[in-house]
Every structure is written in C-alpha cells, then in structure tokens.
Design an enzyme around this catalytic site. Structure first.
Site, short mmCIF file in Angstrom:
data_model
loop_
_atom_site.label_atom_id
_atom_site.label_comp_id
_atom_site.label_asym_id
_atom_site.label_seq_id
_atom_site.Cartn_x
_atom_site.Cartn_y
_atom_site.Cartn_z
N GLY A 39 0.64 -1.15 -0.02
CA GLY A 39 -0.05 0.01 -0.01
C GLY A 39 0.87 1.15 0.07
N TYR A 93 -12.39 -2.06 12.04
CA TYR A 93 -11.16 -1.63 11.96
C TYR A 93 -10.42 -1.73 13.22
CZ TYR A 93 -7.36 1.97 11.05
OH TYR A 93 -6.01 2.38 10.84
#
Ligand code: NAD
Length: 258
Positions: free
Chosen positions: A23, A166
């Site tokens: 990422g 999350y």
C-alpha cells in the site's frame, strides 16, 4: 567523476538491502518508500488500485537514482502476492525487510456494518498480512536475518467507537506481531509493529475541523502526526540498531495514549 555504467548499477543494486512496502502509492506507505529509498534501500512499492500515484512515485524516486519497482497486487489475493514476491526477488535478489502497511478504514455504527464490509476489513488487514508475511519468511529464514514491521493503529490498542471492525483488525495485527516474533526469534528475524495515532493522510480526509480539534485537544503534543514520523520509526526498526527489539508495539501518537 564518471557515471556508474549499467553493470556497476546492477552490482550496486544487489549490494543494497531491499524493502517491500504494501500500500505504498500514497500516504504513510509513500513516505516509507521515500525514506527507505533515501537511506540506500531498493524499494518494492506495492499498490492495488492507485496506479497513477504509484507510477508517479516510482518515477520521482527513479529520477533521483534510487532503485524502485512499483508492483500492482491486491494483497488479499494469494496468487498476486506470490507473483509480486517472485518479481521482487528477480529484480533485487532478496527481500530483507517487509513493511505490512496497506489498510482501509470505515466509520460506521457496529449494527450497520455488513458482513461484506466486516470480511473486507479482515481480509485487507489480516489475510493480507498473512499472505505477504508467509511469502517473505522463507527468504528471511534461509538467510537467518530479516525484519517484518506491521502497521497497526492506536485504535487497535484502545478501540474506536464506530470503527469496531477496524479496531478489531488492528488489534489482531498486534497479536500476530507478538506470536510471529516468538516463532521467528531463533531465526534472527525481528517482527515489530507500529501503532500510529491520527496521522494527516487521505485516510482521515473525512475528519472535519471540529473533529480534528477534539483529537488535538487530547494529544499532549497538540497536533496530528505526519507520515514521515511513522516512516522514520519504521526505518529505525529495520536498522541494525533495533536488532534486539522484537514483538514490540511502538506508539507514534503524540502522547494520546500515556
Ligand atoms: P491511505 O488510505 O492513504 O493508504 C492505504 C493504502 O493501502 C492505499 O494506497 C490503498 O490503496 C492500499 N491498500 C488498501 N487495500 C489494499 C490491498 N488489498 N492491497 C494492496 N494495497 C491496498 O492510508 P494511510 O493513512 O497512509 O494508512 C497506511 C496504514 O496506516 C494503514 O494500515 C492504516 O490503517 C494505518 N494507520 C493510519 C493512521 C492514520 O491516521 N492515517 C493511523 C493509524 C494507522
């Protein structure tokens, strides 16, 4: 002084250490890529969607003479991860440091989170971590040397309302880090984790000025963090100076959690 020829450049590339960052086309990942490149690493810059940003960054770093390979792979897909490691090893002969940085976030009441959203959150953070680490570890074990640095979050330590999925995924990264550190210690592989507080990136673009002010008020250092500050700590964890540090969670949060 004459420029190094192609053969010399190839030799130099093989003498340097190599980092693979997931990422890495933007935000914290892009900062990590810059900082490692500037500190004499070959960089494998993974991205999944933002091709334009990834190629722009690759170009920016290549122009400065750094060795960078931008590689498209969705880390939740094992075959793509396998191919990325194969290409990375082909380009730079080894992978010395893996930074598991890729992530997604979402703000939603717990009762509104769909099964697909839950699965996606676990897939990107946990399966992605599993996939990339499982391909990195054999190379590191064969060399009896290596560093894995995972990006968790402050919310994995203290929990965030409206981000239960999350927070759960980020807490799992801490458990993964500690367990893998124990297993790989005898192979001289250090596995650590950073837990950033609120860092000024696209991921937090949803925060309005009022929300930012509230977060800053709870932060003794009175500001949000910068991506470079996370990157510098990761660089340290990858260095020889951190050879006796493993299984640790480094909070980078301006004192939000004391
Ligand atoms: P960001 O959204 O700018 O970057 C995340 C990157 O991960 C993006 O480029 C995205 O495309 C990539 N990604 C997502 N799913 C992927 C997949 N399946 N395969 C490959 N790449 C994928 O966010 P950021 O702020 O730079 O965050 C980087 C990491 O830091 C994340 O793990 C995030 O959870 C963590 N973190 C961020 C903050 C913050 O405040 N920004 C705080 C704590 C932790």
């Amino acid at each position: 002084m004459t420029e190094p020829n192609l053969c010399d450049q190839r030799k130099m590339r093989f003498m340097k250490k190599t980092v693979l960052i997931t990422g890495a086309s933007r935000g914290i990942g892009a900062s990590i890529a810059r900082v490692f490149a500037e500190n004499n690493y070959n960089v494998i810059l993974n991205y999944s969607k933002s091709e334009k940003e990834a190629l722009y960054l690759q170009n920016e770093l290549s122009k400065k003479g750094y060795s960078v390979l931008a590689y498209k792979a969705d880390i939740t897909k094992r075959k793509e991860v396998a191919a990325m490691f194969e290409e990375g090893i082909k380009a730079f002969s080894t992978i010395d440091v893996l930074v598991n940085n890729a992530g997604i976030s979402q703000q939603k009441l717990f009762t509104d989170i769909t099964e697909d959203e839950w699965d996606r959150m676990m897939d990107v953070h946990i399966k992605g971590l599993f996939n990339c680490s499982q391909y990195a570890v054999p190379y590191m074990v064969s060399k009896k040397k290596g560093k894995i640095i995972n990006v968790s979050s402050i919310w994995g330590m203290v929990g965030a309302s409206c981000e239960v999925h999350y927070s759960t995924a980020k807490a799992a990264i801490i458990g993964f880090t500690k367990a893998l550190a124990k297993e790989l210690g005898p192979s001289n592989i250090q596995v650590n984790c950073v837990a950033p507080g609120v860092i000024d990136t696209e991921m937090n673009a949803f925060l309005d000025e009022e929300a930012k002010a509230c977060l800053i008020e709870d932060t003794p250092l009175m500001r949000l963090g910068r991506p470079e500050e996370v990157a510098q700590n990761i660089l340290y964890l990858a260095s020889e100076g951190a050879d006796f540090i493993t299984g640790q969670v480094i909070g980078i949060n301006g004192g939000f959690v004391i």
